[in-house]
Design an enzyme around this catalytic site. Structure first.
Site, PDB file in Angstrom:
ATOM      1  N   PHE A   6       0.125   7.160   4.367  1.00 23.16           N
ATOM      2  CA  PHE A   6       1.179   6.157   5.295  1.00 23.16           C
ATOM      3  C   PHE A   6       2.541   6.327   4.791  1.00 23.16           C
ATOM      4  O   PHE A   6       2.762   5.966   3.599  1.00 23.16           O
ATOM      5  CB  PHE A   6       0.674   4.746   5.016  1.00 23.16           C
ATOM      6  CG  PHE A   6       1.274   3.678   5.873  1.00 23.16           C
ATOM      7  CD1 PHE A   6       1.366   3.818   7.539  1.00 23.16           C
ATOM      8  CD2 PHE A   6       2.125   2.689   5.429  1.00 23.16           C
ATOM      9  CE1 PHE A   6       1.760   2.906   8.335  1.00 23.16           C
ATOM     10  CE2 PHE A   6       2.808   1.779   6.252  1.00 23.16           C
ATOM     11  CZ  PHE A   6       2.408   1.933   7.735  1.00 23.16           C
ATOM     12  N   GLY A   7       3.424   6.579   5.673  1.00 23.21           N
ATOM     13  CA  GLY A   7       4.722   6.816   5.522  1.00 23.21           C
ATOM     14  C   GLY A   7       5.467   5.476   6.169  1.00 23.21           C
ATOM     15  O   GLY A   7       5.313   5.462   7.240  1.00 23.21           O
ATOM     16  N   GLY A   9       9.154   4.848   4.381  1.00 22.40           N
ATOM     17  CA  GLY A   9      10.507   4.867   3.837  1.00 22.40           C
ATOM     18  C   GLY A   9      10.599   6.477   3.839  1.00 22.40           C
ATOM     19  O   GLY A   9      10.600   7.148   5.008  1.00 22.40           O
ATOM     20  N   GLU A  85       6.365   9.339  -6.510  1.00 23.23           N
ATOM     21  CA  GLU A  85       6.373   7.651  -6.416  1.00 23.23           C
ATOM     22  C   GLU A  85       5.882   6.927  -7.431  1.00 23.23           C
ATOM     23  O   GLU A  85       5.965   6.054  -7.414  1.00 23.23           O
ATOM     24  CB  GLU A  85       4.883   7.486  -5.188  1.00 23.23           C
ATOM     25  CG  GLU A  85       5.332   8.130  -3.778  1.00 23.23           C
ATOM     26  CD  GLU A  85       6.865   8.049  -3.118  1.00 23.23           C
ATOM     27  OE1 GLU A  85       7.022   6.773  -3.254  1.00 23.23           O
ATOM     28  OE2 GLU A  85       7.239   8.518  -2.147  1.00 23.23           O
TER      29      GLU A  85
END
Length: 176
Positions: A6-7, A9, A85
Site C-alpha cells: 500500500f502506497g 506517500g 522504510e
C-alpha cells in the site's frame, strides 16, 4: 499469490520495485499525515524534516495505491522496502486489508507510524509543518521535493488531499 504494497506517500511516485499492477485503494482506520520527524531521508538529527506516515485514527481512512509486486520479485522487494522504510524503526510493518477501487479486498504490506517512537510528532499545526518542510534537507534531498512530488502524484491519480494541497501552496510561498 500476489504480494501487494500500500502506497500513500513516496511509494506513489518512487516505489523502487517492479510493479505488475496498480489500483486506487482505501485503507480504513488510518489517516495520512506529516506525523513523523525525518532525521535521515528528508532532514537531519540537528534539523529534522517531516515525512508522511499512517496514524491510526478511528473512523479515518486513507486513499492511495495498492501496488502488486511483479512475480518473482517479492523477496527482493520486501528486503528493499525494509531497508528503506525501517531505517529508524519509527514505522511498523503491518499486513493490512485495503479495498481496491474495483471492490476487491487485498492484504498489503503497509508501513504505519509507531505512536510511541521518539520520531512520532502527530498534531503539529499545518503552518508549523510548512515552516519545517520549507527548510529541511536530508540524505534523499529537500523536504519540499517530497511534499511536492507526493501532492502532485496524488492529483495525477485523481486523489485530493486538502492538507497536502494547502501545504504545497504555503511552502511554495515560503521558499519563493
Amino acid at each position: 499469490m500476489t504480494m501487494w504494497v500500500f502506497g500513500y506517500g513516496s511509494l506513489l511516485w518512487n516505489p523502487g520495485f517492479p510493479v505488475a499492477r496498480q489500483e486506487l485503494a482505501t485503507l480504513h482506520g488510518y489517516a495520512r499525515s506529516f506525523c513523523m520527524s525525518s532525521i535521515h531521508h528528508r532532514g537531519t538529527e540537528d534539523k529534522p524534516g517531516l515525512v508522511l506516515a499512517l496514524d491510526e485514527v478511528d473512523e479515518a481512512h486513507c486513499r492511495g495505491l495498492a501496488l502488486a509486486v511483479e512475480a518473482g520479485h517479492e523477496d527482493r522487494t520486501l528486503a528493499d522496502l525494509r531497508e528503506r522504510e525501517l531505517i529508524s524503526s519509527a514505522y511498523l510493518e503491518r499486513m493490512l486489508d485495503v479495498e481496491l477501487h474495483s471492490g476487491e479486498t487485498v492484504n498489503a504490506v503497509t508501513y504505519v507510524i509507531d505512536p510511541h517512537h521518539v520520531q512520532y510528532c502527530g498534531g503539529i499545526p499545518l503552518e508549523e509543518q510548512a515552516q519545517i518542510i520549507a527548510h529541511a534537507v536530508g540524505g534523499r534531498g529537500p523536504n519540499t521535493e517530497y511534499l511536492y512530488n507526493t501532492t502532485e502524484h496524488l492529483a495525477e491519480i485523481g486523489l485530493h488531499d486538502p492538507d497536502l494541497e494547502w501545504l504545497s501552496q504555503r511552502v511554495r510561498a515560503l521558499v519563493a
